[in-house]
Design a protein around this motif. Sequence first.
Motif, PDB file in Angstrom:
ATOM      1  N   THR A  92     -19.624 -15.806  23.124  1.00 34.74           N
ATOM      2  CA  THR A  92     -20.169 -17.142  22.852  1.00 34.74           C
ATOM      3  C   THR A  92     -21.680 -17.109  22.722  1.00 34.74           C
ATOM      4  O   THR A  92     -22.262 -17.726  21.817  1.00 34.74           O
ATOM      5  CB  THR A  92     -19.762 -18.114  23.973  1.00 34.74           C
ATOM      6  N   LEU A  93     -22.331 -16.366  23.604  1.00 33.61           N
ATOM      7  CA  LEU A  93     -23.790 -16.276  23.560  1.00 33.61           C
ATOM      8  C   LEU A  93     -24.261 -15.507  22.329  1.00 33.61           C
ATOM      9  O   LEU A  93     -25.350 -15.768  21.815  1.00 33.61           O
ATOM     10  CB  LEU A  93     -24.312 -15.610  24.836  1.00 33.61           C
ATOM     11  N   LEU A  94     -23.447 -14.551  21.867  1.00 32.77           N
ATOM     12  CA  LEU A  94     -23.798 -13.856  20.633  1.00 32.77           C
ATOM     13  C   LEU A  94     -23.863 -14.825  19.449  1.00 32.77           C
ATOM     14  O   LEU A  94     -24.635 -14.630  18.512  1.00 32.77           O
ATOM     15  CB  LEU A  94     -22.780 -12.759  20.330  1.00 32.77           C
ATOM     16  N   VAL A  95     -23.060 -15.881  19.512  1.00 31.18           N
ATOM     17  CA  VAL A  95     -23.054 -16.885  18.450  1.00 31.18           C
ATOM     18  C   VAL A  95     -24.176 -17.900  18.655  1.00 31.18           C
ATOM     19  O   VAL A  95     -24.883 -18.268  17.709  1.00 31.18           O
ATOM     20  CB  VAL A  95     -21.690 -17.608  18.401  1.00 31.18           C
ATOM     21  N   LEU A  96     -24.375 -18.331  19.908  1.00 30.90           N
ATOM     22  CA  LEU A  96     -25.303 -19.427  20.180  1.00 30.90           C
ATOM     23  C   LEU A  96     -26.756 -18.979  20.285  1.00 30.90           C
ATOM     24  O   LEU A  96     -27.662 -19.646  19.760  1.00 30.90           O
ATOM     25  CB  LEU A  96     -24.890 -20.140  21.482  1.00 30.90           C
ATOM     26  N   CYS A  97     -27.005 -17.872  20.972  1.00 30.69           N
ATOM     27  CA  CYS A  97     -28.402 -17.488  21.226  1.00 30.69           C
ATOM     28  C   CYS A  97     -28.555 -15.970  21.230  1.00 30.69           C
ATOM     29  O   CYS A  97     -28.902 -15.376  22.265  1.00 30.69           O
ATOM     30  CB  CYS A  97     -28.877 -18.070  22.560  1.00 30.69           C
ATOM     31  N   PRO A  98     -28.298 -15.308  20.109  1.00 34.05           N
ATOM     32  CA  PRO A  98     -28.333 -13.842  20.097  1.00 34.05           C
ATOM     33  C   PRO A  98     -29.705 -13.248  20.366  1.00 34.05           C
ATOM     34  O   PRO A  98     -29.791 -12.097  20.804  1.00 34.05           O
ATOM     35  CB  PRO A  98     -27.853 -13.502  18.685  1.00 34.05           C
ATOM     36  N   LYS A  99     -30.783 -14.014  20.130  1.00 29.52           N
ATOM     37  CA  LYS A  99     -32.130 -13.457  20.286  1.00 29.52           C
ATOM     38  C   LYS A  99     -32.898 -14.066  21.452  1.00 29.52           C
ATOM     39  O   LYS A  99     -34.060 -13.727  21.661  1.00 29.52           O
ATOM     40  CB  LYS A  99     -32.921 -13.660  18.988  1.00 29.52           C
ATOM     41  N   HIS A 100     -32.250 -14.955  22.177  1.00 27.09           N
ATOM     42  CA  HIS A 100     -32.953 -15.590  23.301  1.00 27.09           C
ATOM     43  C   HIS A 100     -33.084 -14.599  24.462  1.00 27.09           C
ATOM     44  O   HIS A 100     -32.144 -13.860  24.762  1.00 27.09           O
ATOM     45  CB  HIS A 100     -32.185 -16.831  23.754  1.00 27.09           C
ATOM     46  N   PRO A 101     -34.242 -14.573  25.132  1.00 33.12           N
ATOM     47  CA  PRO A 101     -34.447 -13.605  26.235  1.00 33.12           C
ATOM     48  C   PRO A 101     -33.398 -13.717  27.339  1.00 33.12           C
ATOM     49  O   PRO A 101     -32.931 -12.688  27.852  1.00 33.12           O
ATOM     50  CB  PRO A 101     -35.840 -13.950  26.751  1.00 33.12           C
ATOM     51  N   THR A 102     -33.043 -14.937  27.719  1.00 37.42           N
ATOM     52  CA  THR A 102     -32.059 -15.105  28.789  1.00 37.42           C
ATOM     53  C   THR A 102     -30.701 -14.546  28.380  1.00 37.42           C
ATOM     54  O   THR A 102     -30.024 -13.882  29.177  1.00 37.42           O
ATOM     55  CB  THR A 102     -31.922 -16.588  29.160  1.00 37.42           C
ATOM     56  N   CYS A 103     -30.317 -14.809  27.156  1.00 41.02           N
ATOM     57  CA  CYS A 103     -29.045 -14.275  26.656  1.00 41.02           C
ATOM     58  C   CYS A 103     -29.089 -12.758  26.580  1.00 41.02           C
ATOM     59  O   CYS A 103     -28.097 -12.075  26.875  1.00 41.02           O
ATOM     60  CB  CYS A 103     -28.740 -14.865  25.282  1.00 41.02           C
ATOM     61  N   SER A 104     -30.239 -12.210  26.186  1.00 44.14           N
ATOM     62  CA  SER A 104     -30.379 -10.751  26.122  1.00 44.14           C
ATOM     63  C   SER A 104     -30.189 -10.123  27.491  1.00 44.14           C
ATOM     64  O   SER A 104     -29.630  -9.041  27.618  1.00 44.14           O
ATOM     65  CB  SER A 104     -31.753 -10.383  25.554  1.00 44.14           C
ATOM     66  N   CYS A 105     -30.663 -10.796  28.529  1.00 42.86           N
ATOM     67  CA  CYS A 105     -30.444 -10.301  29.898  1.00 42.86           C
ATOM     68  C   CYS A 105     -28.959 -10.290  30.238  1.00 42.86           C
ATOM     69  O   CYS A 105     -28.462  -9.354  30.873  1.00 42.86           O
ATOM     70  CB  CYS A 105     -31.202 -11.181  30.890  1.00 42.86           C
ATOM     71  N   TYR A 106     -28.248 -11.337  29.816  1.00 44.33           N
ATOM     72  CA  TYR A 106     -26.812 -11.406  30.084  1.00 44.33           C
ATOM     73  C   TYR A 106     -26.085 -10.280  29.351  1.00 44.33           C
ATOM     74  O   TYR A 106     -25.138  -9.696  29.891  1.00 44.33           O
ATOM     75  CB  TYR A 106     -26.273 -12.765  29.643  1.00 44.33           C
TER      76      TYR A 106
END
Length: 330
Positions: free
Chosen positions: A261-275
Amino acid sequence: MPMPGQQKRLFNSLNSTSPDTLHQVVPTNQTHIPCHGFFVPNELFLTLGLLSLVENVMVVVAIIKNRNLHSPMYYFVCCLALSDLLVSGSNLLEILVVLLLEKRVLVMQAPTLQRLDNVIDVLICGSMMSSISFLGAIAVDRYISIFYALRYHSIVTPCRAQGVLVGIWVSSALSGTLFISYYNHVAVLLCLIGFFLSMLGLMVVLYIHMFIQACQHARRIARLHKRHTIHQLSILKGAVTLTILLGIFFLCWAPFFLHLTLLVLCPKHPTCSCYFQNFNLFLILIICNAIIDPLIYAFRSQELRKTLKEVILCSCIFRRQLVIGWDEDE
């Protein structure tokens, strides 16, 4: 699959935490906040994978051996064990290849390594899809056995059950192939997320409905015997069982699908990258689910446990005879 000297796990098309991945989906140099992924040693993958492999092999062998277990309900349980076996086996295969490549015992050209990587990715993806599908099929089977008990054998016939099994295996294999082939398409990720949510919703609705029915049945029994404690104990037992069934499914699978889901919603966001850096942990949770499934769906059967004891006893006797034979030859 990693190249020699590189660290990379299966499902590399989704694991955006390593700059050395063969399938780069998300650039990791976008992260501006300090974060550390959960380190998962290869030894843990090997240990859990072997445990799951042994457990599920025992379930499959027991169901095949005992003719009393040749019924639609156990067909689904057997296929669930086979799916979990493939999940664990493909992970073990990937780990072994990783170790052989790192030790320079195995040397492969990049194109060959890429093809092998794709095959293993398809195998584990398809087996994960089939595992979730059979969990849903078991929920539907139990629902029919409770609410349509008198018509169960006319509804869930061996022929229909076999048709469902074939349909799940074929669709899972096709889905796994398409997913790995078109991993960088958002529509594919959305389909996978939708599949998980639909299976989760199906299981929640069916099991909660069965729980409500069980509570009503316990209430009627309590009224007949005029014992309020019977009703309370039945509700408590049912609530615990329901929590275990749905809780384990959600805890083991949700982190992986949240990753999608995060790959779709926020693939480049720092927080998502941490996840994303905890991807290996999500795979460990899936393997843990493959370990827990036999405890929930198979080993609770007295008939199956009895067959397992016979299988273990026969294998011990056979091994002892081999040892005696070797000693006599010497």
